[in-house]
Design a protein around this motif. Structure first.
Motif, PDB file in Angstrom:
ATOM      1  N   TYR A 171      48.803  49.316  44.527  1.00 25.79           N
ATOM      2  CA  TYR A 171      47.581  48.554  44.254  1.00 25.79           C
ATOM      3  C   TYR A 171      47.963  47.459  43.268  1.00 25.79           C
ATOM      4  N   TYR A 172      47.673  46.210  43.605  1.00 26.41           N
ATOM      5  CA  TYR A 172      47.976  45.141  42.656  1.00 26.41           C
ATOM      6  C   TYR A 172      46.779  44.203  42.516  1.00 26.41           C
ATOM      7  N   GLY A 204      41.497  43.950  43.855  1.00 26.38           N
ATOM      8  CA  GLY A 204      42.826  44.443  44.149  1.00 26.38           C
ATOM      9  C   GLY A 204      43.161  44.471  45.628  1.00 26.38           C
ATOM     10  N   THR A 205      44.449  44.521  45.903  1.00 25.29           N
ATOM     11  CA  THR A 205      44.979  44.662  47.255  1.00 25.29           C
ATOM     12  C   THR A 205      45.897  45.878  47.269  1.00 25.29           C
ATOM     13  N   ILE A 206      45.877  46.613  48.364  1.00 26.47           N
ATOM     14  CA  ILE A 206      46.723  47.804  48.491  1.00 26.47           C
ATOM     15  C   ILE A 206      47.667  47.628  49.674  1.00 26.47           C
ATOM     16  N   MET A 239      56.407  41.265  43.964  1.00 25.59           N
ATOM     17  CA  MET A 239      55.218  40.593  43.463  1.00 25.59           C
ATOM     18  C   MET A 239      55.423  39.079  43.366  1.00 25.59           C
ATOM     19  N   VAL A 240      56.626  38.640  43.045  1.00 25.34           N
ATOM     20  CA  VAL A 240      56.906  37.200  43.016  1.00 25.34           C
ATOM     21  C   VAL A 240      56.730  36.604  44.411  1.00 25.34           C
ATOM     22  N   TYR A 264      47.820  37.904  34.192  1.00 23.01           N
ATOM     23  CA  TYR A 264      48.508  39.192  34.209  1.00 23.01           C
ATOM     24  C   TYR A 264      48.488  39.735  35.636  1.00 23.01           C
ATOM     25  N   VAL A 265      49.551  40.361  36.022  1.00 29.20           N
ATOM     26  CA  VAL A 265      49.630  41.039  37.320  1.00 29.20           C
ATOM     27  C   VAL A 265      49.764  42.531  37.037  1.00 29.20           C
ATOM     28  N   LEU A 266      48.795  43.285  37.509  1.00 32.83           N
ATOM     29  CA  LEU A 266      48.747  44.726  37.277  1.00 32.83           C
ATOM     30  C   LEU A 266      49.081  45.467  38.563  1.00 32.83           C
TER      31      LEU A 266
END
Length: 397
Positions: free
Chosen positions: A123-124, A106-108, A92-93, A149-151
């Protein structure tokens, strides 16, 4: 015009197969999540831009201005192993550094983690924290720092999770209610909410088909015809599942926005009787229920999907159902255009409406869409009269 590229071919009249290859895989048993917080430096464009960001825009500051602190993520909650969570955070970084996280959308992607031998779907989504009411006193103290926030939701395959993108986007947005709450309340509710993502945003389709069985056709027609549905005698979980199913089965997002708005307005003016579903007994009972042959013909497919205990297969069947409805609507529009100059085409319109099993819904939809087109409106009026005389539809339709 359809808004999804996968359905674009149905616009030009070339009927593609509605029963495309289904997603076949075992039912998902492991559903993972991770929630991260990022506190970054305030950048030009951050202030007063919350509404714009929610539409799916990316971070509003140039990537070259990011510091290492801007890219750091603090773990708030996760059910991944320590090793897998570290791998995910590193992934994610890298996404943050490329500016590929979008707010509210979201992106998958597929990601390699130590929890599985094969890549798993991730999914983020980037969530911005709104300033809670009454926090103006802290403004000066925090004006140089923005909290994001990153989910992440992980499970199954990229192709399968893609079927539930809309549900996941809405579920992610629902998390913001807890993130904006006071610290104690946020900590109390956030983790249970994250833990339930798969059950609420994916398994709801399986739950609804299991509950309604062959009477699912009533819900399918209600979704196509914009008929209001009221659920009584059920807990919130069932009510939310029905609401999600109706939303997923509707053609919203697949039709032009002005057409969709006109349909909703017309249905409201008609003051349709709501379908009332009473779930207080052993099996649901209905008031004002209406079905049609088109929806009933899809029930065996849904029940077969239920037997597989695969929510992704059920969701794919639902997409195929909507695709077929769109194809039929486009066919009827072509016939109506031809019927403006050709009586034989008018007869073809009537035969098509009579045999497609969904004539009541299609005729209502095209009637609204062609309201401002005199020639087409006259064709629709003649078709209505034919359909009334044949008993295919009634004036109440």
């Amino acid at each position: 015009m359809l808004s999804q590229s996968s359905l674009q071919d149905s616009l030009d009249g070339d009927e593609k197969e509605a029963d495309s290859e289904p997603v076949e895989e075992p039912q998902q048993t492991d559903a993972y999540y991770s929630l991260y917080r990022r506190q970054r430096s305030q950048q030009p464009g951050d202030l007063g831009d919350v509404g714009h960001r929610r539409t799916g825009s990316s971070d509003t500051f140039p990537k070259e201005t990011m510091s290492q602190e801007d890219l750091s993520l603090s773990l708030l909650a996760s059910n991944l192993s320590v090793m897998a969570e570290t791998e995910l955070r590193t992934f994610m970084v890298k996404r943050l550094s490329k500016g590929t996280l979008f707010a509210g959308m979201g992106t998958i992607v597929a990601v390699d983690l130590s929890i599985a031998e094969q890549p798993v779907a991730c999914y983020y989504c980037l969530l911005h924290q709104d300033q809670p009411p009454g926090a103006q006193g802290d403004k000066l103290e925090s004006e140089d720092v923005v909290t994001d926030y990153v989910l992440c939701f992980l499970g199954s395959t990229e192709k399968s999770l893609e079927l539930f993108r809309i549900e996941l986007d809405k579920y992610a947005q629902g998390l913001q209610l807890y993130l904006c709450a006071k610290a104690d309340a946020a900590e109390l509710h956030t983790q249970p909410y994250l833990s339930s993502w798969y059950d609420d945003a994916v398994l709801y389709v399986q739950r609804v088909v299991q509950l309604f069985q062959d009477r699912l056709s009533i819900l399918l027609r209600a979704a196509l015809s914009h008929t209001p549905v009221e659920v009584k005698g059920a807990d919130n979980k069932i009510k939310q599942a029905v609401e999600r199913f109706l939303c997923a089965a509707s053609l919203q997002g697949l039709m032009q926005e002005d057409t969709q708005a006109s349909l909703c307005k017309a249905m409201a003016e008609e003051q349709q009787k709501a379908i009332v579903i009473d779930c207080s007994g052993s099996t649901p009972s209905f008031e004002n229920a209406v079905s049609n042959k088109f929806c009933e013909d899809w029930i065996p497919s849904f029940l077969n999907g239920l037997e597989s205990r695969n929510p992704f297969l059920i969701r794919q069947i639902l997409e195929n159902f909507k695709l077929k409805a769109i194809q039929d609507m486009n066919s009827l529009k072509r016939y109506i255009q031809q019927a403006e100059m050709n009586n034989y085409a008018l007869f073809k319109c009537f035969v098509f409406l009579k045999n497609c099993g969904n004539g009541d819904v299609l005729l209502r939809n095209v009637k609204v869409e062609h309201m401002e087109m005199p020639d087409a409106r006259s064709v629709v009026k003649v078709l209505e009269e034919f359909m009334y005389e044949e008993g295919v539809i009634t004036p109440s339709n």
